[in-house]
Design a protein around this motif. Structure first.
Motif, short mmCIF file in Angstrom:
data_model
loop_
_atom_site.label_atom_id
_atom_site.label_comp_id
_atom_site.label_asym_id
_atom_site.label_seq_id
_atom_site.Cartn_x
_atom_site.Cartn_y
_atom_site.Cartn_z
N LYS A 52 0.83 -1.19 0.00
CA LYS A 52 0.00 0.00 0.00
C LYS A 52 0.88 1.25 0.00
O LYS A 52 0.64 2.21 -0.75
N GLU A 53 1.94 1.24 0.83
CA GLU A 53 2.85 2.38 0.90
C GLU A 53 3.57 2.59 -0.43
O GLU A 53 3.76 3.74 -0.87
N GLU A 54 3.97 1.48 -1.06
CA GLU A 54 4.67 1.59 -2.34
C GLU A 54 3.75 2.13 -3.43
O GLU A 54 4.18 2.94 -4.28
N VAL A 55 2.49 1.72 -3.41
CA VAL A 55 1.52 2.23 -4.40
C VAL A 55 1.30 3.73 -4.19
O VAL A 55 1.23 4.51 -5.16
N ILE A 56 1.22 4.14 -2.93
CA ILE A 56 1.06 5.57 -2.63
C ILE A 56 2.28 6.36 -3.11
O ILE A 56 2.15 7.46 -3.68
N ARG A 57 3.48 5.81 -2.89
CA ARG A 57 4.70 6.48 -3.36
C ARG A 57 4.68 6.63 -4.88
O ARG A 57 5.08 7.67 -5.42
N LEU A 58 4.24 5.56 -5.56
CA LEU A 58 4.15 5.63 -7.01
C LEU A 58 3.15 6.69 -7.45
O LEU A 58 3.39 7.43 -8.42
N TYR A 59 2.04 6.75 -6.72
CA TYR A 59 1.00 7.74 -7.06
C TYR A 59 1.56 9.16 -6.94
O TYR A 59 1.39 10.01 -7.83
N SER A 64 3.97 14.09 -9.49
CA SER A 64 5.04 15.09 -9.61
C SER A 64 5.35 15.45 -11.06
O SER A 64 6.01 16.46 -11.32
N PHE A 65 4.86 14.64 -12.00
CA PHE A 65 5.15 14.91 -13.42
C PHE A 65 3.98 15.62 -14.11
O PHE A 65 4.01 15.83 -15.33
N ILE A 66 2.94 15.98 -13.33
CA ILE A 66 1.82 16.70 -13.93
C ILE A 66 2.31 18.08 -14.39
O ILE A 66 2.89 18.85 -13.61
N GLY A 67 2.06 18.39 -15.65
CA GLY A 67 2.49 19.67 -16.20
C GLY A 67 3.90 19.65 -16.74
O GLY A 67 4.36 20.64 -17.31
N ARG A 85 9.73 -0.16 -8.11
CA ARG A 85 8.69 -0.31 -7.08
C ARG A 85 7.92 -1.62 -7.27
O ARG A 85 7.56 -2.28 -6.29
N GLY A 86 7.66 -1.95 -8.52
CA GLY A 86 6.94 -3.20 -8.79
C GLY A 86 7.73 -4.42 -8.34
O GLY A 86 7.18 -5.35 -7.73
N LEU A 87 9.06 -4.42 -8.62
CA LEU A 87 9.90 -5.54 -8.17
C LEU A 87 9.98 -5.61 -6.66
O LEU A 87 10.01 -6.71 -6.09
N LEU A 88 10.03 -4.46 -5.99
CA LEU A 88 10.05 -4.45 -4.52
C LEU A 88 8.81 -5.13 -3.95
O LEU A 88 8.87 -5.79 -2.90
#
Length: 357
Positions: A52-59, A64-67, A85-88
Motif C-alpha cells: 500500500k505504501e509503495e503504491v502511494i509512493r508511485l502515485y 510530480s510529473f503533472i504539467g 517499485r513493482g519488483l520491490l
C-alpha cells in the motif's frame, strides 16, 4: 511359475533407491501447490501494508510529473521507478514461493539430484506413443480428478459467497471503512475455507500417490531372488573369489617363511614359523602356520634357507590354534616361545649375534 511372476512383494530398498536415481519419486502436485499457495497468500497478507505504501509512493511520483513535458529522459525515469517499485512488491513473494515449492518437494521425498529425467530420449517424442499416453486410462483418471477438485473447491467457495451476498443489504448501511473491513473479513474467511479444502484434497492426493507409487514398484518373488543374488553375489562366484583369496594369502604366507628365526613343529602335523624383531614388533610374530601338507612345505622352505626347526608338539599345536599369520603371540605364551628363541639364538650365535645383545 506364474505365481512367481506376480508382483505381490513390497519393493526392496534397492528398488526404491534405483527408482529415485531415475527421478521416479512419489510426488504429489497438490501438496506442493497447497504449500506454495499458502506461503504466497500469507506473504501477500503480510506485505499488504508495505505494498500500500509503495503504491502511494508511485502515485505521488506520477503526480510530480503533472504539467512536465514528457521527454525521453522523463519516460525513462517513470519506467525505471515503476519497475523498481513493482519488483520491490512482487520479487520477495516470487522468491519465497519458489523456495516454498522446493521445500514442499524435498519434504515429500528428500533432496535428489539427477539428470536422467531431462536426458534426451527419442521414445519420448514418438508420436504414436504420445497419442497412446494422451488417451490412456491414467490421463482420463487424472483429468477427472482435476475437474472434481476444481468443482469441489469452487462449489464450496460459491456456497459461502452466496451466504455473504445475503448480508449485502445490511452492509450497504455501513460506512465506507466498515464496508471495506467487512469485505476484508469475508475474503479472509473465503481464503481460509478454500485452503482448508485444498489441504484435505492434498492429503488425500498424497496418500493416493504414495499408494500407487509403491504398488507400481512391487516385485515378484523371482525379482527379489535375482536382486538378492545380484547384491550378495552368485555362490559359485563367491566361492571362487574366496578360493583365490586363500591362495593369494597362502602364497604371501609362504613367501614370509625365509624371514623366520625358527619353525616350531610337532614334528610332522603342525608347523609354525616365528620371527622376533625387538625394534619392529617388540614381541615374536607368527609369519606362517600350517598342518599336514602345508606344514611339510613350511619345513622344506625352512630347511632350504637354513632356518632351525625345533620340535615342540604342545607349543606348536597351541600356537596354531591361537594365532593367525601376522599375529603377535599371546602374552601367556611369552615364556615358552622365549625359551625356544633363546635356544635357537644360543646354537646360532654367529647368525643371531645382533639379537643376543
Amino acid at each position: 511359475m506364474a505365481d512367481d511372476q506376480e508382483k505381490t512383494e513390497e519393493p526392496s530398498s534397492k528398488k526404491i533407491d534405483d527408482a529415485k536415481k531415475d527421478g521416479n519419486v512419489p510426488k504429489s502436485q497438490d501438496i506442493s501447490g497447497f504449500f506454495t499457495l499458502s506461503v504466497g497468500i500469507a506473504l501477500l497478507l503480510a506485505m499488504l501494508g508495505f505494498m500500500k505504501e509503495e503504491v502511494i509512493r508511485l502515485y505521488h511520483f506520477y503526480q510530480s510529473f503533472i504539467g512536465v513535458e514528457l521527454t525521453v529522459s522523463v519516460a525513462h525515469q517513470i519506467v525505471i521507478n515503476t519497475l523498481f517499485r513493482g519488483l520491490l512488491m512482487i520479487l520477495p513473494i516470487c522468491i519465497c514461493v519458489a523456495i516454498a515449492g522446493v521445500i514442499a518437494n524435498v519434504m515429500q521425498f528428500g533432496f535428489i539430484f539427477t539428470t536422467k529425467p531431462i536426458t534426451p530420449d527419442l521414445n519420448k517424442i514418438n508420436p504414436l506413443k504420445g497419442l497412446k499416453n494422451l488417451f490412456s486410462m491414467k490421463k482420463l483418471i487424472d483429468s477427472v480428478k482435476i475437474v472434481a477438485k476444481v468443482a469441489i473447491v469452487f462449489g464450496v467457495a460459491f456456497i459461502f459467497f452466496l451466504k455473504f451476498i445475503t448480508e449485502l443489504p445490511h452492509v450497504l448501511l455501513f460506512s465506507m471503512f466498515d464496508q471495506l473491513e467487512w469485505l476484508e473479513r469475508k475474503m479472509l474467511i473465503l481464503v481460509a475455507v478454500m485452503l482448508a479444502i485444498l489441504f484435505v484434497i492434498a492429503i488425500i492426493d498424497l496418500l493416493l500417490v504414495r499408494f500407487q507409487y509403491f504398488k507400481g514398484l512391487r516385485m515378484s518373488k523371482q525379482e527379489l531372488k535375482d536382486e538378492y543374488k545380484q547384491m550378495e553375489g552368485d555362490p559359485q562366484v563367491k566361492g571362487r573369489i574366496r578360493q583365490l583369496q586363500m591362495q593369494a594369502a597362502k602364497k604371501r604366507m609362504m613367501s614370509a617363511v625365509p624371514q623366520a628365526d625358527v619353525v616350531i613343529t610337532n614334528p610332522t602335523h603342525y608347523a609354525v614359523a616365528l620371527r622376533y624383531d625387538k625394534e619392529a614388533e617388540g614381541v615374536p610374530v607368527v609369519l606362517a602356520k600350517g598342518v599336514d601338507n602345508l606344514a611339510m612345505q613350511i619345513r622344506k622352505i625352512a630347511t632350504a634357507h637354513e632356518i632351525e626347526i625345533v620340535e615342540n608338539p604342545p607349543l606348536a599345536r597351541q600356537l596354531y590354534r591361537m594365532c593367525e599369520a601376522g599375529d603377535t603371540i599371546p602374552s601367556n605364551m611369552f615364556k615358552a616361545v622365549a625359551d625356544v628363541l633363546r635356544f635357537v639364538y644360543t646354537n646360532n650365535k654367529e647368525k643371531f649375534k645382533n639379537k643376543l645383545k
